[in-house]
Enzyme design. Structure first.
Site, PDB file in Angstrom:
ATOM      1  N   ASN A   1       0.826  -1.204   0.000  1.00  0.00           N
ATOM      2  CA  ASN A   1       0.000   0.000   0.000  1.00  0.00           C
ATOM      3  C   ASN A   1       0.866   1.262   0.000  1.00  0.00           C
ATOM      4  O   ASN A   1       0.558   2.234  -0.701  1.00  0.00           O
ATOM      5  CB  ASN A   1      -0.921   0.010   1.219  1.00  0.00           C
TER       6      ASN A   1
ATOM      7  N   GLU B   1      -6.091  -7.244   5.593  1.00  0.00           N
ATOM      8  CA  GLU B   1      -5.524  -8.268   4.720  1.00  0.00           C
ATOM      9  C   GLU B   1      -5.672  -9.668   5.311  1.00  0.00           C
ATOM     10  O   GLU B   1      -5.040 -10.612   4.848  1.00  0.00           O
ATOM     11  CB  GLU B   1      -4.049  -7.958   4.429  1.00  0.00           C
TER      12      GLU B   1
END
Length: 764
Positions: free
Chosen positions: A641, A676
């Site tokens: 990210n 996640e």
């Protein structure tokens, strides 16, 4: 009096005849029995003499040497038989014989035989033993007394003597002699005929003397007896009374039965049952034979009976003038008259109170028999009220006098009813009164007719209103764009449908729609379900519910049904209105799906995963089936990210989720736990199988190449495995915590690996 004398003479004659018959019978019986006893006594003396003669013919010691049934010498037996047979023939006896008894058995020790038996050599059968014998024979052996016996067999009728003879040892042997009774019966027959003839002569002489002496007394009374029998056969009460002495001289059987009176009773008690009063017309009346027959009706209050009486003066046998009275019971007729009066009164009351108008008419015809007018005979108050015409102005008058504008067709129609008897029913509207009338005309008697009519204005206007309402309903029903069905209550079959309904179901016309029964034929629904909703609507009112149908395009569709009972076409029907809610149902399904799916990955969201996982856990608890749980986390996802941005990160998350999804079994549950992290529940999976599946998933992620706009990325996956088994009971939250600790351990020991929880089976 004559009848009683006649009855007395008849009884006396019957008694004399019976007495004479009894005397003759006693005479015959006594004479016959006396002579019979004399003949029997002579026979018994003859039998006794014959027995002692047999005793003299046999050797004195013959029976002393017989000691048993088998000690009778056959030669000696036959020799004695010749002697005894010769004696029996000469003395006129049928048989002579001797018996002895050994151990209860009778043994013939000597016997005669008839010439026939000796000639045909059948006499040797007498030399035999008897298992049974007459009781008199046994009794003579017991007490040593002489006995006589009459018997009859195939050879004839006989009288016998049993004469016991004592032996030296105290026992007996018995001498028997049989005398045939044929000669005695011949004498008795002659004697019976002689005595019977004397008795009949005595009876005939007595009867002739009785008839000769009674003829002159009975004949004068026979006529009176016949008349009395005729009177007794009448249903009416007939009696003769003397008004001077107030006594009954004669009464028939009906009078005795109905009133309980007898001759010489007081005549005041016959009809009125009075105690002191006289009958009507009997007191201080001058009697005359030429008086006319008097008639009147009278009521007996004590018996509650009515009588119609007739009276005539007649001459009695002693010259007195007496009354012959006849009373007919007319109670039933009087009761019928009372009932008719009551019925007529009720009819009059109903006639006055009936709400329908009533008018009785008489038809008037010309010389050719054609009706030209009719006359009012009777009308009721309802007729006056409905027409405004009064009875005083109508009764006895012709209709053309009262209503000169009456059309000819009315006279012809009513004339047909009065002349043919064919009833008529019509509905008529009076413009002058602005009212509707229903008219019934019928013939009560030839030449007359009755008109009964009722004011039907309210009903006709209600029918018109209903007709207008139905027309309005039909217009709305046909043109509304909403599908509407009208169905039977009991069967749910379609009766009618509007154009929108026919088009909705893809039918060419109403007939096709009826035949297909389409609205309740689509599974999972059936006719039984439709009938249940019908009954519920009948009992509870409007019902609103969802239903599944097949649309005209062949696609399934959901509809909202509004069902209620209604009076349609004059009968109770079920009105069914349909609204298509297929689009709404699809939206609801999509909302349901969205509420349970993670928007980014398409996997189960955390809340829906735990709902389904809890069901599987409960199933494991009930059936003790194996259950495994995986906690998974993408390694080093934060740098992805930070380096490539959240858009690429989301792309990576979707790629990992799709890979995991493609490696699932049908029974497995996969959801996004958060960020996640992913979570997977493996039902009916042991620890060893779960570890194999976890490694397959890890390797699939390890080999995954994720294409992004800027570069091709790859990631690894760390997995924590926990296995639920009977030796490791735990709640679902505890199982998740064990898998989470195993995942943490996988992260701490280098990532990209699968770690089994501490409480899981070591075999895994």
């Amino acid at each position: 009096m004559g009848v009683r004398i006649l009855r007395f003479w008849r009884k006396l004659a019957l008694m004399v005849v019976l007495t004479t018959a009894v005397i003759a019978s006693v005479f015959i019986t006594a004479s016959y029995n006396g002579l019979r006893q004399t003949l029997l006594h002579e026979s018994d003396q003859r039998l006794q003499a014959g027995a002692y003669a047999v005793l003299a013919l046999l050797a004195p010691d013959y029976h002393q040497h017989i000691t048993g049934p088998d000690s009778v010498n056959a030669e000696r037996f036959l020799a004695d038989m010749a002697v005894l047979s010769d004696y029996a023939d000469r003395a006129g006896f049928a048989y002579v014989y001797t018996y002895m008894q050994f151990a209860g058995r009778i043994v013939t020790t000597a016997s005669s035989a008839t010439p026939y038996e000796r000639r045909h050599q059948t006499h040797d059968h007498f030399f035999q033993h008897y298992a049974s014998a007459p009781p008199e024979l046994y009794a003579s052996f017991q007490d040593g007394k002489t006995r006589y016996l009459e018997y009859q067999d195939a050879y004839g009728a006989f009288r016998s003597i049993f004469l016991p003879i004592a032996l030296d040892d105290g026992h007996y042997y018995v001498i028997g002699v049989d005398l045939e009774l044929s000669y005695l019966q011949a004498k008795l027959t002659t004697l019976r005929n002689y005595t019977l003839g004397l008795g009949l002569i005595l009876f005939a002489v007595s009867l002739l003397l009785l008839l000769g002496s009674s003829r002159t007394l009975i004949q004068p009374l026979q006529r009176e007896e016949r008349l009395s029998g005729i009177f007794d056969g009448l249903d009416s009460i007939v009696f003769v009374c003397d008004p001077q002495s107030q006594q009954v001289l004669f009464v028939n059987a009906q009078g005795q039965h109905a009133l309980g009176i007898t001759e010489h009773s007081a005549c005041t008690q016959i009809i009125l049952n009075a105690k002191t009063a006289h009958c009507t017309g009997c007191h201080h009346q001058d009697l005359a034979l030429d008086q006319a027959v008097q008639r009147w009706e009278i009521h007996n209050p004590y018996t509650d009976r009515w009588y119609e009486c007739q009276r005539k003066c007649i001459s009695w046998n002693d010259g007195r003038c007496v009354y012959l009275q006849i009373a007919h019971d007319i109670t039933e007729r009087k009761q019928m008259e009372q009932h008719l009066e009551q019925s007529e009164a009720r009819f009059r009351q109903l006639f006055k109170e009936m709400p329908d108008a009533y008018a009785l008419h008489e038809i008037i015809c010309d010389d050719q028999g054609q009706p030209i007018d009719y006359r009012y005979i009777e009308i009721n108050p309802a007729f006056e009220q409905m027409t405004g015409l009064k009875a005083d102005d109508l009764i006895g008058r012709r209709v053309l006098e009262v209503l000169p504008d009456t059309e000819d067709h009315w006279i012809e129609a009513y004339g047909k009813v009065a002349l043919t008897g064919e009833p008529m029913r019509i509905e008529n509207y009076s413009q002058e009164l602005d009212k509707f009338f229903e008219v019934h005309a019928y013939r009560p008697a030839p030449g007359k007719f009755v008109v009964v009519f009722a004011d039907t204005t309210q009903r006709k206007r209600a029918e018109q209103t209903l007709q207008n309402s139905e027309q309005h309903f039909r217009a709305l029903f046909t043109d509304l764009p909403v599908p509407i069905l009208i169905c039977e209550v009991e069967t749910a079959d379609i009766i009618d449908a509007n154009r929108a309904a026919i088009a909705t179901y893809g039918c060419a016309n109403l007939q096709e729609l009826r035949q297909r029964a389409i609205w309740f034929s689509k599974p999972p629904y059936s006719r039984a379900d439709a009938l249940r909703w019908n009954q519920k609507a009948l009992s509870e009112g409007l019902q609103v519910f969802e239903w599944y149908i097949e649309h005209s395009n062949g696609q399934n569709a959901w509809v909202m049904l509004y069902l209620n009972a209604a009076i349609i076409y004059g009968q109770q029907r079920m009105l069914l209105i349909q609204l298509d809610i297929t689009e709404r149902k699809h939206m609801e399904a999509e909302l349901q799906r969205l509420s349970s799916i993670d928007a980014l990955t398409g996997l189960l969201n955390r809340g829906h995963f735990f709902t389904l996982a809890e069901r599987e856990y409960q199933r494991f608890s009930r059936h003790k089936r194996p259950l495994a749980l995986l906690m998974m986390d993408i390694d080093h996802f934060k740098p992805v990210n930070d380096t490539h941005g959240h858009v690429v990160g989301d792309h990576v998350l979707r790629a990992v989720a799709n890979t995991l999804q493609s490696n699932l079994r049908q029974t497995d549950l996969l959801g996004r736990y958060g960020g996640e992290e992913f979570i997977m529940l493996l039902p009916d999976t042991s620890g060893e199988m779960a570890l194999i599946l976890a490694e397959r998933l890890r390797q699939a992620i390890y080999a995954l190449q994720i294409q992004t706009p800027n570069a091709t990325l790859s990631v690894t996956l760390s997995l924590g495995l926990a296995v639920l088994h009977p030796e490791n009971p735990a709640t679902l939250d505890e199982l998740i915590d064990q898998a989470d600790q195993a995942l943490y351990h996988a992260k701490q020991t280098g990532r990209n690996r699968t770690v089994l929880g501490a409480h899981s089976p070591s075999s895994a």
